[in-house]
Design a protein around this motif. Sequence first.
Motif, mmCIF file in Angstrom:
data_model
loop_
_atom_site.group_PDB
_atom_site.id
_atom_site.type_symbol
_atom_site.label_atom_id
_atom_site.label_comp_id
_atom_site.label_asym_id
_atom_site.label_seq_id
_atom_site.Cartn_x
_atom_site.Cartn_y
_atom_site.Cartn_z
ATOM 1 N N GLY A 109 0.294 -1.031 0.077
ATOM 2 C CA GLY A 109 0.196 0.431 -0.099
ATOM 3 C C GLY A 109 1.568 1.601 0.439
ATOM 4 N N LEU A 110 1.982 1.635 1.005
ATOM 5 C CA LEU A 110 2.879 2.298 1.074
ATOM 6 C C LEU A 110 3.108 2.574 -0.080
ATOM 7 C CD1 LEU A 110 4.359 2.111 4.338
ATOM 8 C CD2 LEU A 110 3.441 3.703 3.368
ATOM 9 N N VAL A 111 3.760 1.220 -1.414
ATOM 10 C CA VAL A 111 4.455 1.591 -2.361
ATOM 11 C C VAL A 111 3.283 2.189 -3.257
ATOM 12 C CG1 VAL A 111 5.072 0.317 -4.845
ATOM 13 C CG2 VAL A 111 6.095 -0.265 -2.136
ATOM 14 N N PHE A 112 2.490 1.809 -3.681
ATOM 15 C CA PHE A 112 0.837 2.438 -4.181
ATOM 16 C C PHE A 112 0.660 3.721 -4.082
ATOM 17 C CE2 PHE A 112 0.145 -2.317 -5.546
ATOM 18 C CZ PHE A 112 -0.155 -2.025 -6.588
ATOM 19 N N VAL A 113 0.559 4.080 -2.660
ATOM 20 C CA VAL A 113 0.397 5.608 -2.197
ATOM 21 C C VAL A 113 1.403 6.090 -2.500
ATOM 22 C CG1 VAL A 113 0.060 7.175 -0.779
ATOM 23 C CG2 VAL A 113 -1.064 4.995 -0.739
ATOM 24 N N GLY A 114 2.519 5.673 -3.121
ATOM 25 C CA GLY A 114 4.010 6.724 -3.359
ATOM 26 C C GLY A 114 4.251 7.078 -4.803
ATOM 27 N N LEU A 115 3.900 5.437 -4.853
ATOM 28 C CA LEU A 115 3.427 5.637 -7.297
ATOM 29 C C LEU A 115 2.554 6.712 -7.227
ATOM 30 C CD1 LEU A 115 4.336 2.259 -7.707
ATOM 31 C CD2 LEU A 115 6.238 4.234 -7.911
ATOM 32 N N GLU A 116 1.457 6.604 -6.914
ATOM 33 C CA GLU A 116 0.129 7.572 -7.632
ATOM 34 C C GLU A 116 0.452 8.789 -6.803
ATOM 35 O OE1 GLU A 116 -3.381 5.982 -5.087
ATOM 36 O OE2 GLU A 116 -2.759 3.600 -6.069
ATOM 37 N N THR A 117 1.256 9.245 -5.821
ATOM 38 C CA THR A 117 1.916 10.756 -5.471
ATOM 39 C C THR A 117 2.589 11.199 -6.815
ATOM 40 O OG1 THR A 117 0.791 10.381 -3.256
ATOM 41 C CG2 THR A 117 2.094 12.296 -4.585
ATOM 42 N N LEU A 118 3.518 10.828 -7.175
ATOM 43 C CA LEU A 118 4.777 10.547 -8.182
ATOM 44 C C LEU A 118 3.806 10.486 -9.323
ATOM 45 C CD1 LEU A 118 7.632 11.185 -8.581
ATOM 46 C CD2 LEU A 118 8.009 9.029 -8.860
#
Length: 87
Positions: free
Chosen positions: A63-72
Amino acid sequence: MVFVYAVLQATRVFMASKGNKTETLEPLAASALLAAPVALLYAYALALQTYVLQLDVVLAAIGLVFVGLETLLSATTAVAFYNAFRG
């Protein structure tokens, strides 16, 4: 805690989708701002919970990886929208 997470995550995803479909910066910025509390809730689930299963750790990390990618990706999309409408 899970209810707060669900409401924040649903709002964040809706705002990102709306900003992408309408090509406006305000919903994308709101989505980026909501990413911080969502990431904090993932971090809480990852490290600060009293009882954590291995599956919880894996899902929170994903989930943290996806939130980071989505924010980027939201940031790069916002820059592209800004440059397209500015010039």
